[in-house]
Design a protein around this motif. Sequence first.
Motif, PDB file in Angstrom:
ATOM      1  N   GLY A 234       7.383 -35.917   8.772  1.00  0.00           N
ATOM      2  CA  GLY A 234       8.459 -35.721   9.734  1.00  0.00           C
ATOM      3  C   GLY A 234       8.068 -34.893  10.934  1.00  0.00           C
ATOM      4  O   GLY A 234       8.887 -34.655  11.814  1.00  0.00           O
ATOM      5  N   PHE A 235       6.827 -34.440  10.977  1.00  0.00           N
ATOM      6  CA  PHE A 235       6.371 -33.634  12.111  1.00  0.00           C
ATOM      7  C   PHE A 235       5.139 -34.258  12.727  1.00  0.00           C
ATOM      8  O   PHE A 235       4.248 -34.747  12.030  1.00  0.00           O
ATOM      9  CB  PHE A 235       6.037 -32.207  11.672  1.00  0.00           C
TER      10      PHE A 235
ATOM     11  N   ALA B 233      11.771 -29.808  17.320  1.00  0.00           N
ATOM     12  CA  ALA B 233      11.170 -30.546  16.209  1.00  0.00           C
ATOM     13  C   ALA B 233      11.833 -30.193  14.886  1.00  0.00           C
ATOM     14  O   ALA B 233      12.103 -31.066  14.051  1.00  0.00           O
ATOM     15  CB  ALA B 233       9.669 -30.263  16.140  1.00  0.00           C
ATOM     16  N   VAL B 234      12.128 -28.912  14.674  1.00  0.00           N
ATOM     17  CA  VAL B 234      12.753 -28.507  13.413  1.00  0.00           C
ATOM     18  C   VAL B 234      14.186 -29.035  13.331  1.00  0.00           C
ATOM     19  O   VAL B 234      14.633 -29.500  12.269  1.00  0.00           O
ATOM     20  CB  VAL B 234      12.717 -26.974  13.261  1.00  0.00           C
TER      21      VAL B 234
ATOM     22  N   GLU C  20      17.391 -35.275  10.191  1.00  0.00           N
ATOM     23  CA  GLU C  20      16.886 -36.415   9.420  1.00  0.00           C
ATOM     24  C   GLU C  20      17.042 -36.156   7.922  1.00  0.00           C
ATOM     25  O   GLU C  20      17.446 -37.049   7.169  1.00  0.00           O
ATOM     26  CB  GLU C  20      15.418 -36.661   9.772  1.00  0.00           C
ATOM     27  N   ARG C  21      16.719 -34.938   7.485  1.00  0.00           N
ATOM     28  CA  ARG C  21      16.877 -34.597   6.064  1.00  0.00           C
ATOM     29  C   ARG C  21      18.344 -34.678   5.648  1.00  0.00           C
ATOM     30  O   ARG C  21      18.673 -35.194   4.564  1.00  0.00           O
ATOM     31  CB  ARG C  21      16.342 -33.182   5.812  1.00  0.00           C
TER      32      ARG C  21
ATOM     33  N   VAL D   5      18.781 -23.490   4.768  1.00  0.00           N
ATOM     34  CA  VAL D   5      18.699 -23.060   3.371  1.00  0.00           C
ATOM     35  C   VAL D   5      18.938 -24.238   2.433  1.00  0.00           C
ATOM     36  O   VAL D   5      18.262 -24.395   1.406  1.00  0.00           O
ATOM     37  CB  VAL D   5      19.707 -21.921   3.098  1.00  0.00           C
ATOM     38  N   ARG D   6      19.879 -25.086   2.773  1.00  0.00           N
ATOM     39  CA  ARG D   6      20.184 -26.236   1.922  1.00  0.00           C
ATOM     40  C   ARG D   6      19.002 -27.179   1.780  1.00  0.00           C
ATOM     41  O   ARG D   6      18.887 -27.907   0.795  1.00  0.00           O
ATOM     42  CB  ARG D   6      21.396 -26.999   2.485  1.00  0.00           C
ATOM     43  N   GLN D   7      18.100 -27.176   2.773  1.00  0.00           N
ATOM     44  CA  GLN D   7      16.970 -28.098   2.765  1.00  0.00           C
ATOM     45  C   GLN D   7      15.652 -27.416   2.387  1.00  0.00           C
ATOM     46  O   GLN D   7      14.596 -28.036   2.453  1.00  0.00           O
ATOM     47  CB  GLN D   7      16.824 -28.746   4.146  1.00  0.00           C
ATOM     48  N   SER D   8      15.730 -26.164   1.976  1.00  0.00           N
ATOM     49  CA  SER D   8      14.506 -25.394   1.707  1.00  0.00           C
ATOM     50  C   SER D   8      14.302 -25.188   0.209  1.00  0.00           C
ATOM     51  O   SER D   8      15.242 -25.242  -0.583  1.00  0.00           O
ATOM     52  CB  SER D   8      14.557 -24.032   2.413  1.00  0.00           C
TER      53      SER D   8
END
Length: 415
Positions: A371-372, A398-399, A405-406, A89-92
Motif C-alpha cells: 500500500g506504500f 500516503a498514510v 483503503e484499510r 489505532v483500529r488498524q494497528s
Amino acid sequence: MQGPLSGIVVLDLSRALAGPHGAQMLGDLGAHVIKVEHPSGDESRGWGPPFVGPDQEISTYFLAANRNKRSITVDMKSDEGRELIERLVRQSDVLIENFRTGVLDRLGLSFGRLHELNPRLVILSITGFGHDGPEGGRPGYDQIAQGEAGLMSLTGPSRDEPYRVGASIADLLAGIHGAYGVVAALYERERTGRGRVVRTSLLASVVGVHSYHGTAWTVGGRVPGAGGNHHASIAPYGAFRCADGMIQIAVANEGQWRKVATLLDIDPEITKYTTNRDRFAYRDELIADMEKALAVHGRAHWLAALGELGVPAGAIRSIDEVYAWDQVRSQGLLVTVDHPVLGPIELPGPPLRFETPDGFETPDGFETPDGFETPEGSNGEDPHRHTPPPALGQDNDAVLDWLREREQTEEGRRE
C-alpha cells in the motif's frame, strides 16, 4: 523477502530516543512503522550538533533512531487529531508511547479506551522510573536514570569520580527491552487473540542489566564500585599500557593466563598470581608487572603475539575507526539509504541478521509495506532497501490514503 514482522503495523507516538529506538528495531524487522509527530516535530529533530544539510537543519541525532518509518503530523490535543489517532489505532497491531504517566488519559486515549478501539492492540509504554510505586510518573532522561539506577557508580576511574556511559544507554536499553516485550506479546496474541500492555522504564532497563554487579550486593553483601578500565571480578581483564598506547587483554581462564604470563615472562605459578582469586587480590601489582613487560613493544606487536596464542585482545578504536573497519562492514552494521535532502548516506545498521534454512540472507532490509510506494529518492528497483528517516510530515497524504483503503477493505468484509 518478507521480514519476520512483515504485516505488523506499529503506531509510534513516542519521541526523543527510547521509544523511537524500539520502534526502529521493529521497523528493521519488517514492521510498517507510522511515526506520529506534533506539528512542531519530535524534539530530537532539534538536538545537535552536528547538524547537516544545505541549511544545517537536519539533526544527525534524529537520523540515528528513525529509519524505516513514515512521518505524519497530528495535534493530539485537537478533536480532529484524536479522531485520526483512534482511526489509526483500529488498524494497528502495536502502539508505542513514552509520555509522562497520565498524559494519554487526559487526551481521552487511556489504555482502556485504546483496547476498546482495538482489543488486539499491543501497547508498549516506556517511562522514566515506572508508572507506579512511590515515585511512579517521575520524569526521567538518560543521564538522570544512569545515576539513579547505579550505573554511574560503576563507571569511571574510581568511586570518587562517577561517570556516565558515553552512549545514552538507559534510553537504548529501554527501547531494546521494549521491542523484546512487544515481540513476546505479539506471539502471545496468536494464542489468546488479545493484546496487552508491555511496560518498561529507563530505571528498569538499567537495573535489569546489573547482572553480576547486582548479585555482588544482593547475595555477596558487597557494594561494587567503579574499577576504571578493569573488570570487577576477573584479572587480568582490562586495558593495559604498552610502548605506544593502550591495548585490551581479557584473560577468562587459567589456560589463557599461563599463555599471557609466559609471553610476558611472568611466572604463572607465583603464589599471588596462581588463581583468578589470587590475581584479583593483587590486581594492582599484576597490572604493574604486565605493563612493565608490555612497555618493551607497541600495540601492533602485542596484538599479533596475543592473537597467535588465541588470547582475546583488541585495540581501542575511535568511532571513525570502527566504521572504517572491514569487519564492521562485513556484518551489515552500516546501511546506505537515499535521503531526499542529503542523498546517499550511511547509518548504523541493525544488529540482527536473518538467514533462510538454505542459507539465503536478506541483503539489506525488507520489503516496502503493502500500500506504500517506495519513498522518493530511494532505489525503487531494490525492494530490500532500508528507508531513510523521514522529513517531518512527509507521509501525511500516503498514510491517510493507506488508512482509508484499510477502512474500506474492513467495511467490505463486514458487509
